[in-house]
Design a protein around this motif. Sequence first.
Motif, PDB file in Angstrom:
ATOM      1  N   ARG A   1      33.269  60.036  48.168  1.00  0.00           N
ATOM      2  CA  ARG A   1      34.672  59.912  48.538  1.00  0.00           C
ATOM      3  C   ARG A   1      35.568  60.098  47.327  1.00  0.00           C
ATOM      4  N   LEU A   2      35.191  59.490  46.208  1.00  0.00           N
ATOM      5  CA  LEU A   2      35.967  59.588  44.972  1.00  0.00           C
ATOM      6  C   LEU A   2      36.022  61.035  44.504  1.00  0.00           C
ATOM      7  N   LEU A   3      34.875  61.683  44.589  1.00  0.00           N
ATOM      8  CA  LEU A   3      34.784  63.080  44.170  1.00  0.00           C
ATOM      9  C   LEU A   3      35.723  63.942  45.014  1.00  0.00           C
TER      10      LEU A   3
ATOM     11  N   ALA B   1      39.233  63.332  43.947  1.00  0.00           N
ATOM     12  CA  ALA B   1      39.511  64.000  42.671  1.00  0.00           C
ATOM     13  C   ALA B   1      39.759  65.498  42.887  1.00  0.00           C
ATOM     14  N   LEU B   2      38.965  66.057  43.799  1.00  0.00           N
ATOM     15  CA  LEU B   2      39.108  67.477  44.121  1.00  0.00           C
ATOM     16  C   LEU B   2      40.488  67.755  44.715  1.00  0.00           C
ATOM     17  N   PHE B   3      40.962  66.808  45.557  1.00  0.00           N
ATOM     18  CA  PHE B   3      42.274  66.941  46.182  1.00  0.00           C
ATOM     19  C   PHE B   3      43.376  66.946  45.120  1.00  0.00           C
TER      20      PHE B   3
END
Lengths: 236, 245
Positions: free
Chosen positions: B3-5, B8-10
């Motif tokens: 979810r964090l990844l 971060a991508l967003f």
Amino acid sequence: MQLEVNITGKSFVSAAGKRHDVLNNITFTLNAGEVGVLFGPSGCGKSTLLRILAGLDSNYQGLVTRSPGMRLGMVFQEPRLLPWRTVEENVRLAAPDVDAGTLSALFELLELSAHSNHFPGELSLGLARRVALARAFAIEPDFLILDEPLTSLDNALAGRLRDQVATLVASRKMMTLLVTHDLDDAVRLGDRLFFLSPRPARILHVETIAAPRATRGEPEIGEIKRQLSQLDLANM
Amino acid sequence: MLRLLSFALFIATWWVASLVIGDAKLPAPPAVLSVLAAEARSGALFVNLGATLARVALAFTLAMALGSAIGYLMGRVSLANRLGDPWLILLLNLPALVVIVLAYIWAGLTEVAAIAAIAINKLPTAVVTLREGARALDPALDEMATAFAIPRGRAFRHVILPQLAPYIAAAARSGLSLVWKIVLVAEYLGRPNGVGFEIGVAFQLFDIPLLLAYSLSFAGVVLVIETLMVQPFETRLTRWRLRAA
């Protein structure tokens, strides 16, 4: 406690608009302490009859007289347990007043003690049947209906469960009505056997077994079965 | 972790996009963040989020309660279904905007009008879902409850309600997302506070950082509520299914 059954007819209209007669003429009386067995071919209307006797279907011709205040315990063909409640919760829902001692004795006899916290989805059919039996006995019924409680189980399991049913039925003076199409079960468990015709069902023959259930030995059972298998039911 | 990844991508995509498009149309994350911090310091952010959340909670509860009751009735009683069905179809297909505008005209620019309009928009989907649920009830279990003479109240709680639970959860899930969308429109058109009102102001002033600040904080609140409240609720309801051997 007594059950007087005098059904003169039962029919239903199918989705296609055709009228089907299911029951024709069913008359009998069942007394407390007595085990009646309905014996007949598949699809002859036994389950329909049971639903009427259980008060689930009031759309029939005739009269079924039940003693007032009669408590009904029913074991359906399928276990009909609530999948979202544990084994014990399922039993307690039907029998909220059951005391812990009675319940644990019942679970002990039916070999359910280890499963009281399981959900029905985790049980085999044999175990689920036992839970349904425990539920029906936990309410201490005056009238017990057993709709083919031993079908689709292997012989050894069915035999053991039949013995347990016999023990439970003997433990209480109530009216019992058992549906089966196994002659062996019928002769071992029943006091009076009602042989039903194919649909529309009527009673072809009533066989009363004089010897008390507990005293019937293997030779006697074999002899009764031999006599009954010689009945010419097709031409009655 | 995943979810964090994904988050971060967003942020990375947004940053790159703002560099490509230009600050005027799509401000970079730090600009939005500083507006967000300023709104939070002044307290306006919390007042507006609070107002919106209160409207969502009221409208959602109202629509779920009424919609479930009506849907259950329509699924169980064929007369109720025949009477209610044309109204249901009308309400299902009535645009949210029409309901909101009419509510404001008839009941004035009031809180009651806003909440009623939002609830009316959500009501028919709850009715339809619960009607399906009531139709799918297992008659075999009803018979069991009748045969064992289980009192009506107990039977409803232990036999009926657990069967309806997945439908209630589905209605809540789709209903909540509908309410999130409509509440902003209702606020935009006729309320003096709330996220929808602030976004309206930002739109008129062409204040894009403010607009994004409110949009993102609103999205954040929705995410938190979905993960912390709706999803655990659904898991709890279907707990007996997961354990099935």
